[in-house]
Write an enzyme that holds these catalytic residues in place. Structure first.
Site, PDB file in Angstrom:
ATOM      1  N   ASN B  73      71.775  38.212  35.599  1.00  3.70           N
ATOM      2  CA  ASN B  73      70.816  39.317  35.546  1.00  3.70           C
ATOM      3  C   ASN B  73      71.417  40.575  36.131  1.00  3.70           C
ATOM      4  O   ASN B  73      72.345  40.527  36.938  1.00  3.70           O
ATOM      5  CB  ASN B  73      69.545  38.936  36.326  1.00  3.70           C
ATOM      6  CG  ASN B  73      69.727  39.124  37.817  1.00  3.70           C
ATOM      7  OD1 ASN B  73      69.459  40.177  38.378  1.00  3.70           O
ATOM      8  ND2 ASN B  73      70.225  38.084  38.487  1.00  3.70           N
ATOM      9  N   ASN B 131      68.320  40.202  52.575  1.00  4.25           N
ATOM     10  CA  ASN B 131      69.079  40.069  51.324  1.00  4.25           C
ATOM     11  C   ASN B 131      70.378  40.844  51.429  1.00  4.25           C
ATOM     12  O   ASN B 131      70.414  42.042  51.194  1.00  4.25           O
ATOM     13  CB  ASN B 131      68.208  40.555  50.160  1.00  4.25           C
ATOM     14  CG  ASN B 131      68.932  40.479  48.832  1.00  4.25           C
ATOM     15  OD1 ASN B 131      70.134  40.200  48.778  1.00  4.25           O
ATOM     16  ND2 ASN B 131      68.208  40.725  47.753  1.00  4.25           N
ATOM     17  N   PHE B 132      71.444  40.142  51.776  1.00  2.00           N
ATOM     18  CA  PHE B 132      72.776  40.748  51.817  1.00  2.00           C
ATOM     19  C   PHE B 132      73.604  40.217  50.647  1.00  2.00           C
ATOM     20  O   PHE B 132      74.813  40.025  50.751  1.00  2.00           O
ATOM     21  CB  PHE B 132      73.490  40.417  53.136  1.00  2.00           C
ATOM     22  CG  PHE B 132      72.789  40.959  54.346  1.00  2.00           C
ATOM     23  CD1 PHE B 132      72.090  42.162  54.273  1.00  2.00           C
ATOM     24  CD2 PHE B 132      72.828  40.285  55.563  1.00  2.00           C
ATOM     25  CE1 PHE B 132      71.443  42.668  55.403  1.00  2.00           C
ATOM     26  CE2 PHE B 132      72.189  40.793  56.694  1.00  2.00           C
ATOM     27  CZ  PHE B 132      71.486  41.983  56.618  1.00  2.00           C
ATOM     28  N   CYS B 134      72.706  40.704  46.789  1.00  2.00           N
ATOM     29  CA  CYS B 134      72.634  41.189  45.405  1.00  2.00           C
ATOM     30  C   CYS B 134      73.952  41.856  45.001  1.00  2.00           C
ATOM     31  O   CYS B 134      74.365  42.833  45.608  1.00  2.00           O
ATOM     32  CB  CYS B 134      71.475  42.163  45.266  1.00  2.00           C
ATOM     33  SG  CYS B 134      71.261  42.704  43.567  1.00  2.00           S
ATOM     34  N   ASN B 199      73.436  33.570  47.032  1.00  2.00           N
ATOM     35  CA  ASN B 199      72.873  34.536  46.106  1.00  2.00           C
ATOM     36  C   ASN B 199      73.735  34.468  44.844  1.00  2.00           C
ATOM     37  O   ASN B 199      74.600  33.606  44.728  1.00  2.00           O
ATOM     38  CB  ASN B 199      72.877  35.943  46.717  1.00  2.00           C
ATOM     39  CG  ASN B 199      71.742  36.792  46.140  1.00  2.00           C
ATOM     40  OD1 ASN B 199      71.574  36.863  44.930  1.00  2.00           O
ATOM     41  ND2 ASN B 199      70.979  37.439  47.005  1.00  2.00           N
ATOM     42  N   CYS B 341      81.850  -0.578  24.096  1.00  2.00           N
ATOM     43  CA  CYS B 341      82.654   0.445  23.421  1.00  2.00           C
ATOM     44  C   CYS B 341      82.198   0.658  21.978  1.00  2.00           C
ATOM     45  O   CYS B 341      81.990  -0.293  21.236  1.00  2.00           O
ATOM     46  CB  CYS B 341      84.111   0.030  23.448  1.00  2.00           C
ATOM     47  SG  CYS B 341      85.181   1.110  22.495  1.00  2.00           S
ATOM     48  N   CYS B 347      88.459   8.503  24.763  1.00  2.00           N
ATOM     49  CA  CYS B 347      89.240   8.160  25.954  1.00  2.00           C
ATOM     50  C   CYS B 347      90.720   8.165  25.618  1.00  2.00           C
ATOM     51  O   CYS B 347      91.550   8.661  26.376  1.00  2.00           O
ATOM     52  CB  CYS B 347      88.821   6.800  26.513  1.00  2.00           C
ATOM     53  SG  CYS B 347      89.000   5.442  25.336  1.00  2.00           S
ATOM     54  N   CYS B 351      93.324  10.748  27.384  1.00  2.00           N
ATOM     55  CA  CYS B 351      94.432  10.282  28.235  1.00  2.00           C
ATOM     56  C   CYS B 351      95.770  10.644  27.599  1.00  2.00           C
ATOM     57  O   CYS B 351      96.702  11.044  28.267  1.00  2.00           O
ATOM     58  CB  CYS B 351      94.340   8.779  28.471  1.00  2.00           C
ATOM     59  SG  CYS B 351      95.548   8.194  29.676  1.00  2.00           S
ATOM     60  N   CYS B 378      92.831   8.555  37.322  1.00  2.33           N
ATOM     61  CA  CYS B 378      92.352   9.943  37.452  1.00  2.33           C
ATOM     62  C   CYS B 378      90.877  10.084  37.104  1.00  2.33           C
ATOM     63  O   CYS B 378      90.266  11.107  37.390  1.00  2.33           O
ATOM     64  CB  CYS B 378      93.192  10.863  36.579  1.00  2.33           C
ATOM     65  SG  CYS B 378      92.896  10.662  34.812  1.00  2.33           S
TER      66      CYS B 378
HETATM   67  C1  LIG Z   1      66.522  37.902  37.670  1.00  2.00           C
HETATM   68  C2  LIG Z   1      66.909  37.567  39.088  1.00  2.00           C
HETATM   69  C3  LIG Z   1      66.559  38.434  40.114  1.00  2.00           C
HETATM   70  C4  LIG Z   1      66.919  38.130  41.402  1.00  2.00           C
HETATM   71  N1  LIG Z   1      66.504  38.960  42.374  1.00  2.00           N
HETATM   72  C5  LIG Z   1      66.780  38.662  43.673  1.00  2.00           C
HETATM   73  C6  LIG Z   1      66.268  39.416  44.724  1.00  2.00           C
HETATM   74  O1  LIG Z   1      65.544  40.404  44.519  1.00  2.00           O
HETATM   75  N2  LIG Z   1      66.578  39.073  45.983  1.00  2.00           N
HETATM   76  C7  LIG Z   1      67.352  37.996  46.280  1.00  2.00           C
HETATM   77  O2  LIG Z   1      67.598  37.723  47.450  1.00  2.00           O
HETATM   78  N3  LIG Z   1      67.858  37.243  45.317  1.00  2.00           N
HETATM   79  C8  LIG Z   1      67.576  37.536  44.009  1.00  2.00           C
HETATM   80  N4  LIG Z   1      68.041  36.703  43.012  1.00  2.00           N
HETATM   81  C9  LIG Z   1      68.878  35.538  43.368  1.00  2.00           C
HETATM   82  C10 LIG Z   1      68.039  34.253  43.503  1.00  2.00           C
HETATM   83  O3  LIG Z   1      67.114  34.355  44.561  1.00  2.00           O
HETATM   84  C11 LIG Z   1      68.920  33.022  43.798  1.00  2.00           C
HETATM   85  O4  LIG Z   1      69.650  33.235  44.988  1.00  2.00           O
HETATM   86  C12 LIG Z   1      69.896  32.735  42.710  1.00  2.00           C
HETATM   87  O5  LIG Z   1      69.287  32.956  41.455  1.00  2.00           O
HETATM   88  C13 LIG Z   1      70.458  31.285  42.753  1.00  2.00           C
HETATM   89  O6  LIG Z   1      69.474  30.316  42.584  1.00  2.00           O
HETATM   90  P1  LIG Z   1      69.208  29.538  41.172  1.00  2.00           P
HETATM   91  O7  LIG Z   1      70.468  28.929  40.752  1.00  2.00           O
HETATM   92  O8  LIG Z   1      68.095  28.573  41.452  1.00  2.00           O
HETATM   93  O9  LIG Z   1      68.748  30.617  40.202  1.00  2.00           O
HETATM   94  C14 LIG Z   1      67.678  36.987  41.697  1.00  2.00           C
HETATM   95  C15 LIG Z   1      68.029  36.130  40.665  1.00  2.00           C
HETATM   96  C16 LIG Z   1      67.643  36.414  39.371  1.00  2.00           C
HETATM   97  C17 LIG Z   1      68.005  35.465  38.250  1.00  2.00           C
HETATM   98  S1  SF4 Z   2      85.514   6.622  25.091  1.00  2.00           S
HETATM   99 FE1  SF4 Z   2      86.862   4.867  24.711  1.00  2.00          FE
HETATM  100  S2  SF4 Z   2      85.852   3.184  25.766  1.00  2.00           S
HETATM  101 FE2  SF4 Z   2      84.321   4.786  25.576  1.00  2.00          FE
HETATM  102  S3  SF4 Z   2      83.250   4.281  23.686  1.00  2.00           S
HETATM  103 FE3  SF4 Z   2      84.870   5.730  23.127  1.00  2.00          FE
HETATM  104  S4  SF4 Z   2      86.591   4.389  22.536  1.00  2.00           S
HETATM  105 FE4  SF4 Z   2      85.149   3.105  23.659  1.00  2.00          FE
HETATM  106  S1  SF4 Z   3      92.013   6.893  34.563  1.00  2.00           S
HETATM  107 FE1  SF4 Z   3      93.266   8.616  33.826  1.00  2.00          FE
HETATM  108  S2  SF4 Z   3      95.324   7.754  33.682  1.00  2.00           S
HETATM  109 FE2  SF4 Z   3      93.929   6.001  33.812  1.00  2.00          FE
HETATM  110  S3  SF4 Z   3      93.548   5.468  31.716  1.00  2.00           S
HETATM  111 FE3  SF4 Z   3      91.859   6.838  32.343  1.00  2.00          FE
HETATM  112  S4  SF4 Z   3      92.588   8.876  31.709  1.00  2.00           S
HETATM  113 FE4  SF4 Z   3      94.398   7.545  31.679  1.00  2.00          FE
END
Ligand SMILES: Cc1cc2nc3c(=O)[nH]c(=O)nc-3n(C[C@H](O)[C@H](O)[C@H](O)COP(=O)(O)O)c2cc1C
Ligand code: SF4
Ligand code: SF4
Ligand SMILES: Cc1cc2nc3c(=O)[nH]c(=O)nc-3n(C[C@H](O)[C@H](O)[C@H](O)COP(=O)(O)OP(=O)(O)OC[C@H]3O[C@@H](n4cnc5c(N)ncnc54)[C@H](O)[C@@H]3O)c2cc1C
Ligand code: SF4
Lengths: 441, 464
Positions: B73, B131-132, B134, B199, B341, B347, B351, B378
């Protein structure tokens, strides 16, 4: 009570024959495309006879590149739009989608495919063009999926292409055979117009090639001839009474239906003979035209029907009833059809046997024979050196489509014996490449 | 039944869910509606100097079909007259004496701060939030994040406020800074009673590809905005944790950032928050989401045996360590549950292309196979697998040994050269570079062409 009341207007017809796979809007396409997993080496691609890169085009739709999606589809299949609507996706791409294994609804690949291509068609987006003129010419006989697909690919390769079509409209059975609830005539013809505008082949309608003399002319004028003639009329059963009024072939009945919609009359009690997909279509269509009862009579058991299960379900869903293990022996009636005399059968060691003395007459006022289409053997015999297999199918190399007469190439129903639109489209594209390889030698 | 009520630095509320200072708390009407729906508290839309807003104020980040996974916003603080806001605060407090109403404030001079603190105190506010944070519009005027980014100025303003404040003072921190604990320490030095964070984060959420302008577009132009919503939760959690673990800050924390359901709230709490604030989720779905949040929190507390919110505050903190204190003897290996599967092979390709070539495909099946020797554990495959619990990471070490990088460093047991046997990755197999060539090329071909190899076409059977 009939499931449907007899349609008397175009609007009622459209309601009775409502599209099974209506075209998606952008929101639905976005949601559905979001579900695709983008599988590696995706099984859906392998299950598509034309090998469309499905995850690729779905991803393109998802990222807002509908034009790119249409290009991906058309690169593999010139009937991309029609296929999205008429393909038996349940047993092809969608049947192979990995979601089935999780008992989750598979991706609606067909509808996504139609979505992207419909957009391209409606906007007239220029995606392809003809290749640089190479001075050679090919004649295409038949403007069905096979013929038109070959024409597109040949134009892309730089050939001059003339298509000769017996009927008045292009797309073959797509506009004369496929059930009206799968695709509308407007949709079918819009894709045909789009393709012709892109590739610029000539189509000569009402121009059946039927004599040796006509073939000879083509042989002289063209460097190669592509046969995309499909199959012929419904097979004769050879039963007494087959010539009675209101006993008709399914293919002929459906062709009328596609062209004249609600103006086609159907009996009050219809018996459809056959167990293939065409029989299912004819039965469903009779019911949607307002027939009070529709009986599907098949010589063997239910499980042995050639039709896809979902096609039978579709027919059952509109009130069609099955009558199994019965073989027709006579069409009864006095001038008009009044019934079918059947004899009961049983299957022993894979063979159908009639049960002596089990005859009975099932009354009806219309009989639709869905007992397969005849091959065009008579016409094909006019081509010197052309070999057919035992079933009347043209013999041709599976990769090049070249027949035993090297100047002639074939694809589609005439070669495969009767498959789907997608097969004809895919084979013809390949065969066009075969022609190119032959003529470039 | 567990007790959801809290006492946050002296501010009491029936549950830990507060609406953050933002559009949902713009008026008495909205706040009363929210309390009626079940919210425990509300931080009023920031009061301060007169402002003028632009039209076209929000931008969103969508992921595939999911809307607003991120939100931004370019709105300013409340543009309603101060007197109206104060009157409505008073009205709300009369109707809801046990709910928390906190006045969010942002002004410039010492006198202005004194005046506005006194006025909101008189209106009945239960506390203040400075509000520090915005990051747009106000900082250009020397307020908002301009203050939050200058610990000295921040401390000075807190001191001014403490001179007159008779109710708890919360300092709201901006994440647009490299070390969040610095402004938090400044707040502490200034005498604040609590901190709240985060914020919004300075951002451009997207660029219009046709207009060549950033969203949201104001007459063909745009500006950087403040980012929030589900996408910012990981950043918020880390900052909450940093403040909670800091040995000297020791202030109650109101966790903000990406909270949409009970789970998000519990995560903030386990990392040290003792109240939570919500903005975007309420803007997206309305006040009704509170029912899921309270019931989910309650259920969780029953299952875990927590009686009060305090029982769970910071429960995860002892398990958040520095990297050097992690056990290097621990080893997990991927394991594919064949029955689950579905053969998407995500997958495999993950990989193969994105990790360690430790998954292979076998002919005749779409179920991939883990090459255990090559799996470094991983987690990537288990993260991309679309089937719940299909790839699990199984512990493969004995579980009896424990050795950290720090311990190794202290024992002089760390590698200093790549040739050193102690160096990581030495015996890890990787394919020859050129083995990659041709593996993916067929995919660039259209249609059937990609299937040519090894595929013969069998004519379909004629119809019966
Ligand atoms: C349209 C909009 C206006 C906002 N206005 C303010 C504001 O006036 N003061 C404030 O502290 N934060 C404001 N925020 C920030 C929100 O309070 C909040 O910190 C932020 O959206 C993260 O939370 P969420 O992920 O639930 O949206 C605003 C956010 C949006 C989307
Ligand atoms: S990601 Fe690999 S294990 Fe999972 S459904 Fe597809 S083929 Fe089977
Ligand atoms: S965990 Fe990572 S390295 Fe092991 S099979 Fe899955 S993708 Fe490959
Ligand atoms: C009732 C029915 C329903 C079907 N439903 C579906 C479906 O839902 N989905 C699906 O994918 N497939 C369906 N099919 C199959 C599909 O329509 C065909 O496989 C496909 O159309 C074959 O294409 P083709 O080009 O080989 O032949 P065709 O479509 O038959 O086209 C051949 C063309 O050649 C013309 N022609 C023939 N001989 C000559 C000549 N001598 N000179 C000039 N022109 C000539 C014909 O008039 C025709 O236009 C259905 C078929 C039938 C019969
Ligand atoms: S199989 Fe299904 S999920 Fe996988 S790529 Fe094809 S359509 Fe998408």
């Amino acid at each position: 009570m009939a499931e449907f009341s007899t349609p008397t207007t175009e609007q009622q017809f459209a309601e009775n024959f409502a599209q099974l796979k209506p075209v998606m809007n952008r929101t639905e396409a976005l949601y559905e495309s979001s579900r695709c997993l983008f599988c590696f080496d995706a099984p859906c691609i392998k299950a598509c006879p034309s090998g469309i890169d499905i995850p690729q085009f779905i991803r393109q739709i998802n990222s807002g590149n509908d034009t790119g999606a249409a290009r991906t589809i058309y690169e593999a299949n010139y009937f991309g739009n029609a296929c999205g609507k008429v393909c038996p996706t349940e047993v092809l791409c969608e049947g192979a989608c990995v979601y089935n294994l999780q008992e989750v609804k598979p991706i609606e690949i067909g509808r996504l495919q139609s979505y992207a291509t419909t957009k391209a068609i409606n906007s007239g987006k220029h995606l392809f063009g003809s290749g640089a003129d190479n001075g050679k010419k090919v004649a295409v006989i038949g403007a069905g999926p096979a013929g038109i697909s070959a024409a597109c690919e040949l134009r892309a390769l730089g050939y001059g292409v003339d298509v000769f079509e017996a009927k008045a409209q292009p797309s073959g059975l797509t506009v004369y055979g496929v059930a009206p609830y799968k695709i509308t005539n407007e949709e079918t013809l819009a894709e045909m117009a789009y393709l012709q505008a892109q590739f610029g082949y000539n189509v000569h309608f009402n121009s059946a090639i039927s004599s040796r003399a006509e073939l000879k002319k083509l042989e002289e004028k063209y460097d190669a001839i592509f046969l995309g003639i499909g199959l012929g009329k419904t097979n004769e059963l050879g039963l007494p009474g087959e010539d009675k009024i209101n006993c008709t072939g399914a293919v002929e009945f459906i062709a009328e239906l596609r062209q004249h919609h609600h103006e086609v009359a159907v009996g009050r009690k219809v018996i459809v003979l056959g167990g293939g997909n065409t029989a299912m279509d004819a039965a469903s269509e009779s019911s949607r035209l307002g027939a009070e009862t529709v009986l599907l009579a098949y010589r063997r058991a239910k499980e042995e029907m050639g039709a896809y299960e979902f096609e039978y379900d579709l027919a059952k869903g509109v009130g069609v009833r099955g009558l199994f293990n019965v073989a027709p022996v006579e069409i009864t009636g006095n001038g008009y059809v009044a019934g079918v005399k059947f004899i009961r059968t049983e299957t022993k060691d894979g063979k159908v046997q009639e049960i002596a003395g089990s005859e009975f007459v099932e009354p009806c006022d219309m009989v639709i024979k869905a007992t397969g289409q005849a091959k065009q053997t008579e016409f094909l015999s006019l081509i010197p050196g052309l070999k057919l297999d035992g079933k009347g199918r043209i013999l041709a190399n599976a990769h090049t489509g070249q027949t035993s007469n090297p100047k002639y190439f074939a694809s589609g129903d005439a070669w495969n014996g009767g498959a789907e639109v997608v097969n004809a489209a895919a084979e013809a594209k390949l065969t066009a490449r075969g022609i190119h390889a032959y003529l470039s030698k | 039944m567990p007790d959801l009520s809290i006492n946050f630095a002296g501010i009491k509320s029936p549950n830990p869910f507060w609406l953050a200072s933002a559009p949902p708390t713009n008026s008495g009407y909205q706040v009363m509606k929210a309390f009626d729906a079940g919210w425990g508290g509300a931080v009023w839309k920031t009061l301060g100097v007169p402002v003028v807003n632009v039209s076209s104020r929000y931008g969103g980040v969508n992921y595939r079909d999911k809307r607003l996974v991120g939100f931004n916003n370019i709105e300013l603080i409340s543009d309603r007259p101060l007197s109206h806001n104060l009157r409505e605060i008073e009205e709300v407090k009369k109707r809801f004496p046990n709910h928390a109403v906190i006045a969010s404030l942002m002004v410039q001079s010492r006198q202005e701060w004194h005046d506005i603190v006194r006025q909101s105190q008189d209106a009945g506010a239960d506390g203040f939030e400075l509000n520090f944070g915005c990051p747009h519009g106000m900082c250009e005027r020397g307020m908002g994040s301009a203050v939050g980014q200058e610990p000295k100025v921040l401390q000075m303003i807190v001191e001014w406020v403490m001179e007159v404040a008779q109710k708890p003072v919360i300092v709201k921190l901006t994440p647009n800074i490299s070390d969040i604990t610095e402004p938090a320490m400044a707040a502490r030095r200034g005498g604040a009673d609590a901190i709240s964070l985060i914020n919004t984060i300075q951002s451009i959420v997207g660029v219009d590809l046709d207009k060549f302008a950033p969203y949201p577009i104001v007459d063909g132009k745009g500006t950087n905005g403040g980012y929030c919503g589900p996408a910012v939760k990981p950043i918020a959690l880390n900052m909450v944790k940093n403040c909670a673990q800091h040995p000297d800050i020791k202030l109650p924390i109101s966790g903000i950032g990406g909270i949409e359901n009970w789970r998000d709230a519990v995560e903030h709490i386990l990392l040290g928050a003792s109240s939570v604030q919500v903005c975007t989720a309420a803007m997206h779905f309305g006040f009704g989401i509170i029912r899921e949040m309270t019931s989910g929190l309650e259920q969780y507390m029953v299952e875990k045996g927590f009686n009060t919110i305090n029982d769970m505050v910071g429960k995860a903190l002892p398990n958040v360590l520095h990297w050097e204190d992690l056990n290097m003897k621990y080893k997990v290996t991927a394991n594919i549950n064949e029955d689950k599967c579905i053969g998407c092979q995500l997958c495999y390709t993950a990989c193969e292309d994105g990790a360690h070539q430790a998954i292979k495909l076998n002919a005749g099946t779409r179920v991939p196979e883990i090459i255990e020797e090559n799996c470094v554990g991983c987690n990537l495959c288990s993260l991309v697998c679309p089937v719940e619990q299909c790839i699990t990471m199984e512990q493969t070490d004995s579980g009896t040994q424990h050795l950290t990088w720090k311990e190794r460093t202290e024992a002089g047991d760390i590698p200093t050269k790549f040739e050193d046997e102690k160096a990581g990755g030495r015996h890890h197999w990787v394919p020859e570079p050129a083995a990659a060539l041709g593996k993916e090329r067929h995919k660039t071909l259209p249609g059937k062409a990609r299937l040519y190899s090894g595929e013969t076409q069998v004519p379909a059977q004629a119809e019966a």
